[in-house]
Write a protein that holds these residues in place. Sequence first.
Motif, short mmCIF file in Angstrom:
data_model
loop_
_atom_site.label_atom_id
_atom_site.label_comp_id
_atom_site.label_asym_id
_atom_site.label_seq_id
_atom_site.Cartn_x
_atom_site.Cartn_y
_atom_site.Cartn_z
N GLY A 68 -56.31 49.05 -47.00
CA GLY A 68 -55.01 48.49 -46.62
C GLY A 68 -55.09 47.76 -45.29
O GLY A 68 -54.51 46.69 -45.09
N LEU A 71 -56.62 44.45 -45.91
CA LEU A 71 -55.70 43.50 -46.52
C LEU A 71 -54.75 42.93 -45.45
O LEU A 71 -54.49 41.72 -45.41
N SER A 72 -54.27 43.81 -44.57
CA SER A 72 -53.40 43.36 -43.47
C SER A 72 -54.14 42.36 -42.59
O SER A 72 -53.61 41.34 -42.19
N LEU A 95 -53.95 40.90 -56.01
CA LEU A 95 -52.89 40.52 -55.06
C LEU A 95 -53.45 39.56 -54.01
O LEU A 95 -52.83 38.55 -53.68
N TYR A 164 -49.37 58.68 -49.52
CA TYR A 164 -48.81 57.66 -50.41
C TYR A 164 -48.35 56.47 -49.57
O TYR A 164 -47.91 56.67 -48.45
N PRO A 165 -48.43 55.24 -50.05
CA PRO A 165 -48.95 54.80 -51.33
C PRO A 165 -50.49 54.72 -51.37
O PRO A 165 -51.11 54.36 -50.40
N ILE A 326 -47.27 47.54 -58.09
CA ILE A 326 -47.27 46.92 -56.76
C ILE A 326 -45.88 46.40 -56.40
O ILE A 326 -45.40 46.53 -55.27
N ALA A 327 -45.23 45.80 -57.40
CA ALA A 327 -43.91 45.23 -57.14
C ALA A 327 -42.89 46.33 -56.81
O ALA A 327 -41.87 46.07 -56.17
N ARG A 329 -43.62 49.01 -55.05
CA ARG A 329 -44.20 49.82 -53.98
C ARG A 329 -43.20 50.33 -52.95
O ARG A 329 -43.18 51.51 -52.63
N SER A 330 -42.37 49.42 -52.46
CA SER A 330 -41.45 49.81 -51.40
C SER A 330 -40.46 50.88 -51.90
O SER A 330 -40.28 51.92 -51.27
N THR A 333 -42.21 54.19 -52.56
CA THR A 333 -42.58 54.92 -51.34
C THR A 333 -41.39 55.74 -50.85
O THR A 333 -41.53 56.91 -50.49
N ASP A 334 -40.19 55.12 -50.86
CA ASP A 334 -38.99 55.87 -50.48
C ASP A 334 -38.78 57.07 -51.40
O ASP A 334 -38.46 58.16 -50.95
N ASN A 337 -41.41 59.79 -50.68
CA ASN A 337 -41.08 60.52 -49.46
C ASN A 337 -39.97 61.53 -49.71
O ASN A 337 -40.02 62.65 -49.22
N LYS A 338 -38.96 61.11 -50.45
CA LYS A 338 -37.80 61.98 -50.64
C LYS A 338 -37.99 62.97 -51.77
O LYS A 338 -37.72 64.16 -51.61
N MET A 341 -42.20 64.62 -51.59
CA MET A 341 -42.45 65.37 -50.37
C MET A 341 -41.27 66.29 -50.04
O MET A 341 -41.38 67.14 -49.17
N GLY B 45 -44.21 42.36 -54.25
CA GLY B 45 -45.49 42.16 -54.93
C GLY B 45 -46.35 41.09 -54.31
O GLY B 45 -47.23 40.53 -54.96
N TYR B 66 -32.65 59.49 -44.93
CA TYR B 66 -34.07 59.82 -44.76
C TYR B 66 -34.61 59.25 -43.45
O TYR B 66 -35.27 59.93 -42.67
N ALA B 251 -49.24 49.79 -42.86
CA ALA B 251 -50.63 49.84 -43.29
C ALA B 251 -50.79 50.17 -44.77
O ALA B 251 -51.80 49.82 -45.37
N VAL B 253 -47.79 50.39 -47.36
CA VAL B 253 -46.88 49.61 -48.21
C VAL B 253 -47.08 48.12 -47.95
O VAL B 253 -46.84 47.29 -48.81
N LEU B 254 -47.54 47.77 -46.75
CA LEU B 254 -47.72 46.39 -46.31
C LEU B 254 -46.40 45.64 -46.26
O LEU B 254 -46.35 44.45 -46.55
N TRP B 256 -44.43 44.46 -43.71
CA TRP B 256 -44.44 44.27 -42.26
C TRP B 256 -43.05 44.06 -41.67
O TRP B 256 -42.76 44.56 -40.58
#
Lengths: 343, 288
Positions: A68, A71-72, A95, A164-165, A326-327, A329-330, A333-334, A337-338, A341, B45, B66, B251, B253-254, B256
């Motif tokens: 990751g 990639l950044s 990607l 995660y992720p 991937i689409a 992902r955000s 992740t939420d 976490n909730k 976790m 994506g 959260y 880092a 989820v990317l 930014w």
Amino acid sequence: MKRIACYAAVAAVGLFPCLPASAQDFSGHTLTVGTWGGDIERLLREHVAGPLEAKTGAKVEFLLGGSGDRLSKMAAERNNPTMDVTFQNIYEAPLALKDGLVAAPDAAAVPNAADVWPGMNEGCYAMSLVGLGIAYSKSLFPEPPEWADLWQPEFKGMMAYAPYPSSEGDGMLAVAARVAGADEHNPDAAFAKLAELGAPKLTYSSLDEVLSLMDSGEIAAAPMISGYVISNLENYEGIGFVFPQDPGPVLVRDMVCQVANSPEPELAQMFIDLALSVETQAAYAKELNFGPTNSKVELSESEAANVINTPEEVASLLQMDWPYVIAQRSAWTDRWNKEIMGQ
Amino acid sequence: MNQIPDIKPHTTAMLVGPAAALMFGVFVLPFLFLLVLSFWSQVPGSLQFDTYLTVLNYARIFGDSYYLGGLWTTLWLSGLVTVICLLLAMPLARWIVLRAGPAKGLLIGLSILPLVCGALLPTLGLVNLLSPLGFINGALKSLGLIQSSLPLLGNITGVAIGLVQAFLPLMILPLITTMERLPQEYEKAAMSLGARRLVVWQRIILPLLLPGIVAGSLLVFCASLTAFVTPQVLGQGKVVTFASLAYQQAALVLDWPFASALAIVMLIFLGLAGMLGALVTRKFGKAS
């Protein structure tokens, strides 16, 4: 193409001899390769960087860290890349290609790419084949478990996950969805089923951390990617690793990429070619239990036992819809976490 | 004696210029970019940015319990670590200044050791000490003091231990500096006038130490607020701090723009902490 152009130039001007690429002198040049530290770096130094330096006079520098981060870095350095070669995972490679960060695989520039099993050079060059299976504590599971066995009530709250992720987390969601009779396109089913395992006892930042707790039975099991785990098992008598059948292990592939517009494209291609060679790929399989992508690699029966090394084996693996994942992902992740976790 | 030498304007420019240019290039410009970035969004994506300005990232932080919970945990954890550091550093610093004698330099060197070790290695070492199979639990079990392992990892206790270990030097150093400048005659004078120890501390020592206490507390608070390696490793994913959330978004989820918004919110709290420190110094510093 380049060489033809060069010969044409020589014919026209008649000044410089055109040597084949292999004899070219790259002394003073530095190739920067981003990869994972530890065994992978060691094998790459031994089988790829060393021979390349000897052959070309160039110097190979490794940049160690997570994929990751790389990639950044590529995205941040889009207009002025400093890395030449980078190792990414199965979903990052397409990607990166889509965003124009890496050069598309080219068998003309990297001859060994032609020997990679068909269809695997997606986004970048396929480097190794691994699968998400179960590492388990033998004191709690006398028999190698199936995925569904993890849901026995006595193991609730005794799992360990990678942060995660990650491909481990997404793979586990895909498995949970299938155990619930759906697939990853139904995230509600996936999260609800995975949440039944309880919040993990540990989110691990190093393999030793989780394996020592698993060895002592404090952690029941963890979804883990074959490869180093298997090579680490000889240090832990109380841990087993299994590729489950229902569903099969989740296919995870490490990829090696040529960074687009990098400073040393020719050296990058030579590096990747050596990485895909029969010799390097066989060493990966024998020392790390990473499955070779080069179809010409031959392994003995014992070497092949823990390694995914044929297209038939690959076909038995669970292939996830990575672009879809991937689409999400955000949002996922939420939810992780909730809901997983429990925070 | 204290006269400022006559410096011509162009000399000033030459003296200040290099540092100012460096700060502008490597701090101010990226910071402004961070600020702008926090109002952009990520194309789903993809690694591309959507540069249409939006406050959605901030709405997401302040509209989701959260993230607010993470912010609250981070703030009180940082406060707790600051108080513990202050309580531990105060007697230690006083002892080093008054009693250590020739060993003073060595002791100061030892106490700042955690600062020069980086964050990762001591933290990984702490995992071995604090884990259920680690040294502390092992020792307590073999002494028969406990039956089953104390949970020292994956909770606030573990993270607080790690942060105190890492940032105690940030409290000790300013305290030592201010204590060294504290004239011992003041204490003696107060006591000769009949003040008891507690009163001496309350009315003489503490007010005079205040600049050191404020400086140390600010440093520890800000460092704890932004630490992410220690909460990540010792919290085992179970202690959610703002910095680890920002790390996850940047880092892994990317995303930014969202990570930038988290960073900006954190910076606002750092600024508020600084203002509070200045306010405390002004108010109580004058009162003494």
